[in-house]
Structures are given as structure tokens and as C-alpha cells.
Scaffold this active site. Sequence first.
Site, short mmCIF file in Angstrom:
data_model
loop_
_atom_site.label_atom_id
_atom_site.label_comp_id
_atom_site.label_asym_id
_atom_site.label_seq_id
_atom_site.Cartn_x
_atom_site.Cartn_y
_atom_site.Cartn_z
N VAL A 212 0.81 -1.24 0.00
CA VAL A 212 0.00 0.00 0.00
C VAL A 212 0.83 1.27 0.00
O VAL A 212 0.33 2.35 -0.32
CB VAL A 212 -0.97 0.04 1.20
CG1 VAL A 212 -1.99 -1.06 1.11
CG2 VAL A 212 -0.24 -0.01 2.53
N ASP B 201 -18.30 0.64 13.65
CA ASP B 201 -18.29 0.37 15.09
C ASP B 201 -19.23 -0.81 15.23
O ASP B 201 -20.45 -0.66 15.11
CB ASP B 201 -18.81 1.58 15.88
CG ASP B 201 -18.69 1.33 17.37
OD1 ASP B 201 -19.10 0.25 17.83
OD2 ASP B 201 -18.17 2.20 18.09
N HIS B 202 -18.69 -2.00 15.45
CA HIS B 202 -19.54 -3.18 15.32
C HIS B 202 -20.64 -3.23 16.38
O HIS B 202 -21.63 -3.94 16.21
CB HIS B 202 -18.72 -4.47 15.27
CG HIS B 202 -18.22 -4.94 16.60
ND1 HIS B 202 -17.13 -4.39 17.22
CD2 HIS B 202 -18.66 -5.91 17.44
CE1 HIS B 202 -16.93 -5.01 18.38
NE2 HIS B 202 -17.85 -5.94 18.53
N HIS C 10 -17.20 2.12 21.33
CA HIS C 10 -18.43 1.36 21.57
C HIS C 10 -19.31 2.00 22.66
O HIS C 10 -20.51 2.19 22.47
CB HIS C 10 -18.11 -0.08 21.98
CG HIS C 10 -17.20 -0.79 21.02
ND1 HIS C 10 -17.29 -0.63 19.65
CD2 HIS C 10 -16.18 -1.66 21.23
CE1 HIS C 10 -16.36 -1.38 19.07
NE2 HIS C 10 -15.67 -2.01 20.00
C1 BG6 Z 1 -13.42 -4.93 20.00
C2 BG6 Z 1 -12.25 -4.77 20.94
O1 BG6 Z 1 -13.70 -3.72 19.36
O2 BG6 Z 1 -14.56 -5.34 20.73
C3 BG6 Z 1 -11.98 -6.05 21.68
O3 BG6 Z 1 -11.10 -4.40 20.19
C4 BG6 Z 1 -13.23 -6.54 22.36
O4 BG6 Z 1 -10.95 -5.87 22.63
C5 BG6 Z 1 -14.40 -6.59 21.39
O5 BG6 Z 1 -12.98 -7.83 22.87
C6 BG6 Z 1 -15.70 -6.90 22.11
O6 BG6 Z 1 -16.70 -7.09 21.18
P1 BG6 Z 1 -17.94 -8.03 21.48
O7 BG6 Z 1 -18.82 -7.90 20.29
O8 BG6 Z 1 -17.40 -9.41 21.68
O9 BG6 Z 1 -18.56 -7.52 22.75
#
Ligand code: BG6
Length: 492
Positions: free
Chosen positions: A87, A178-179, A241
Amino acid sequence: MATENKALITLFGATGDLAKRKLYTSLFKLYQKGYLADHFALLGTSRHEMSDEEFQEMVLDSIKDIPAKDGEAEEFSKHFFYCAHDVTKPEHYAKLRDRLAELDKQFGTEGNRLFYMSMAPQFFGTIAINIKKQGLLTDDGYNRLVIEKPFGRDFDSAKKLNDELSQTFEENQIFRIDHYLGKEMVQNIQALRFGNPVIEALWNNRYIDNIQVTLSEKLGVEERAGYYDHSGALRDMLQNHIMQVVAQLAMEEPVAFTDDDVRVEKIKALRSLRVYTPSQAAANFVRGQYGAEGSQPAYRNEDGVDPESGTETFVAAKLMFDNYRWSGVPFYVRTGKKLADKFTRIDVVFKKPLIDIFANPNSGNEQALHSNVLTIFVEPKSGFALQLNAKHVGQGYTTEPVDLKFLQSDSAKKESPEPYERLFHDALEGNHTNFASWAEIAYAWKFVDVIRNLWDIEKPQFPNYTPGSMGPAAASELLARDGRKWVYDLNK
Ligand code: BG6
């Protein structure tokens, strides 16, 4: 009926862990449901040399556990292509450009280009700039960028990154992942609030005493020490989050349920979040790091962690919003590794009645009524519970707390798409509702930077909590000094 999305995806970081664990499986599920069909292709890149066939094998291996019709997985894998790429070398982008032009024709993707960055964040800006300079954008369909976390390490680095991305992409072309925003129950916060007058009418400082958000993890840092030791819980979980969850809880009702309208309200909410002075921040944040227990090593003795590490694996904080709705209502938040259990929940604690007519000092029953608490179970259970006071069954008159509860069934949960499947689909549709805007991220960093700067210069007394607990004692004291308690507490 699912509508097919025509798209050509370029994935930077195609051999990475996230791609293998989440991205290919999500795309396969979208394919099985018809959201992706004949007119899609993915061009994967990374530094490794690999043929298209080897890449397709890798994709097949990632999706092998997903039940599928005969030949479906193989058909799907034929949409995947590969191009080794450094990249940092502008001349390498010419190869990508030519490959994309071919694939666009071959799969009839009508110039819809989605660039997905899932690799070391220091390259995000360089890639974005080269995408434009080396002519990877099209004029025909859309150009979109999906970008993984972390979005900067502080406000300044996030701003620099954003400025770099902006040289190529407009804000409405950028999808910052942001999952947590892809989780069913996080999305449900808005339905619960804005679909139910019985809730929303009470959703303010007249009736709510405090709100508690807990993102608890049972595991330690596992194999991610290299990243985590430079990040810590504040950056890893709170800045992104937790702030996104809190923004949804605090926001005003949007004019309509559209991405633009939701965004405006989340930004407004975060704008009213009180940014502490350093001494206020010191008083309103707690940090922790886990120690050893039995055969389990302390954080400092985990592989890849600095034995003197001052990185926090736990953080708790009290947040205040200075606006009409929330003035005086604390939002207590906490997250940590190696805590008692893996779960995410939100507890909304309502005020007690001003007068408790059931309290009877003669019978020693002075504290009859409990607070009403609305709990939103995000994971692993998904649902809500409302704790009410009711008469204890039987002779006499005492009250006791009871729960009105709704939990999603296992089959409903099974059908519910995983966060990455939802978010990929949203990005393909161009829907920003579940992505973080730059303004939200900027406010979150400004809030977090104050405590980060302080913690970076003050040496902590670590370790200070035992694995399997709910963090250091100071996290309970943070509420106790306000005369409050965590609703979820192991010591009850
Ligand atoms: C991630 C973090 O964004 O979210 C991790 O980098 C964390 O450290 C994870 O374990 C937690 O995600 P979830 O969906 O398992 O609660």
C-alpha cells in the site's frame, strides 16, 4: 424479497484475521439471502503473494461451517480475486486499477466501488490518498469507503486521518465501522425509546435517577497483546463502543428515522457531554488492570505485554450531559477484560417515589420500595426487563420487586444477522444510520483525551483487580460516593 446490490469491493487486508473470521462469512450470508448475486466481485489485497485460486480456497475455508446448498460456496468463491499489493508504493495501485476495471466489466458492477480498509491503521490515510491519485475511483456508480477501527489514537491523530480521508472521500461516502452499532439490541434502543410513549415520556431527568452501561468481558487480551498494550480499555472500548451506545441513550427523538436525522441527534447529544477539566476527569474516571489468579497470569505477565505495563484493562467513568433532558443524571459506564462474565447490558434506574406509603417504621420495613429498573440485555441474552414493585403474595402487606421480561427466543436470535452482515449490507445500500460520523468521533476523543493525558503521566498502582471480579473497588466507590450502586453487582 432481497434486492441485489451490484458492487465491486476492494478489500485491503484480505488475509487478515477479521476478513477470515467475519467479512467473508458475512458476505456469504448476504449472498445466500440474495443481497449479493451475480453482479458482485471482491478484489482482495495484502502483501502476500497468492493466486486467485489460492485466495478462493482461503475464502472457502473461512465459510466452511456455514450450512449451504450444493455448490453454493464454490459459486460464491468464484467472485473473489486477488492482487498482492504494497500500500505504500503508488505504482502498485496501477495494477489494482486495471484489475478493477476488468472485474467491473466482467461482473457488470456498474461502477459501484466499495473500498474496505481492514489493516494496520497507520496505512488508512496513505491508501485513501492513493485511491484517488492513482485513479481507482469511478465516475459511473458510487465510491464508498468502509473503515475499521481504530479511528485515531486521540483527537489530533483522528483529525489528521480524517483530513487525509477527506482528500478522496466526502463525509457521506465514509462508513466508519463500530460493530456495536450492528448489534440487534443496540439498534433496538431506538425502537424501545421512540416506539413507546410509555418509555419515552419518562426518559428524562424528572424520572430517571441514573443510567448504567456495562460491557463486560471474561477473556483477557489473548493474542492481541501487541495492539492492546498500546491501546488500553479507554481507547479500545470506551471511546468508540460505549460512546456510541451512550449517544443512542441520550439523543433526542430524530425528525424521522433516516440516517441523516439520526446522525444530527447523536451529534447534538455528544456535543452536550460535559468535557471534564483534568481534576474533574481524575475524580470521575477509574482505571484498573487485572492481576494473577491461580495459574492465570496477571496482565503484565501475558505474552507480548510489557512487564511494567501501565495499560488499563478496565475503565469506569461517570458521564454528565449538560442539556435540558439530562441535567443532573449521571451515566455510569464500565468495561474490562477478565471480569466475572461476558455480557453487555444497560440498566436505566428510575427515581423512587417521593413518598413511600408502604414503609412502616414500626415493622422495621423502612425501605419497602425498590427503584424501577429497565434493563436492556444486549448480549448474550437479548431483550428487556422492567423491574416493578408489586405486593408480595399472601397475608399482610409487603412489597417486592418483580420483573416484566421479554427475551428473544433462541430461534429469533439465530435468524438475526451478525453485526458485520448488517453493516456490510448497510454500506452496500449507502445507509449511514449504524456508522459513526466524524463529528461523533471528534467529540468522543475530546472527552477521552483529558483523562488519557492525565493517565499517561501518572503512574498507576497496578494490578488492582482480581480476574473474575467486576473490576477494582474504586469502580464501586465511584457510585457509592453519589449514594448509588451498580445494578449488576457480584456482591449483592
Ligand atoms: C473490540 C475490541 O472492538 O470489541 C476487543 O477491540 C473486544 O478488545 C471486542 O474484545 C468486544 O466485542 P464483542 O462484540 O465481543 O462484545
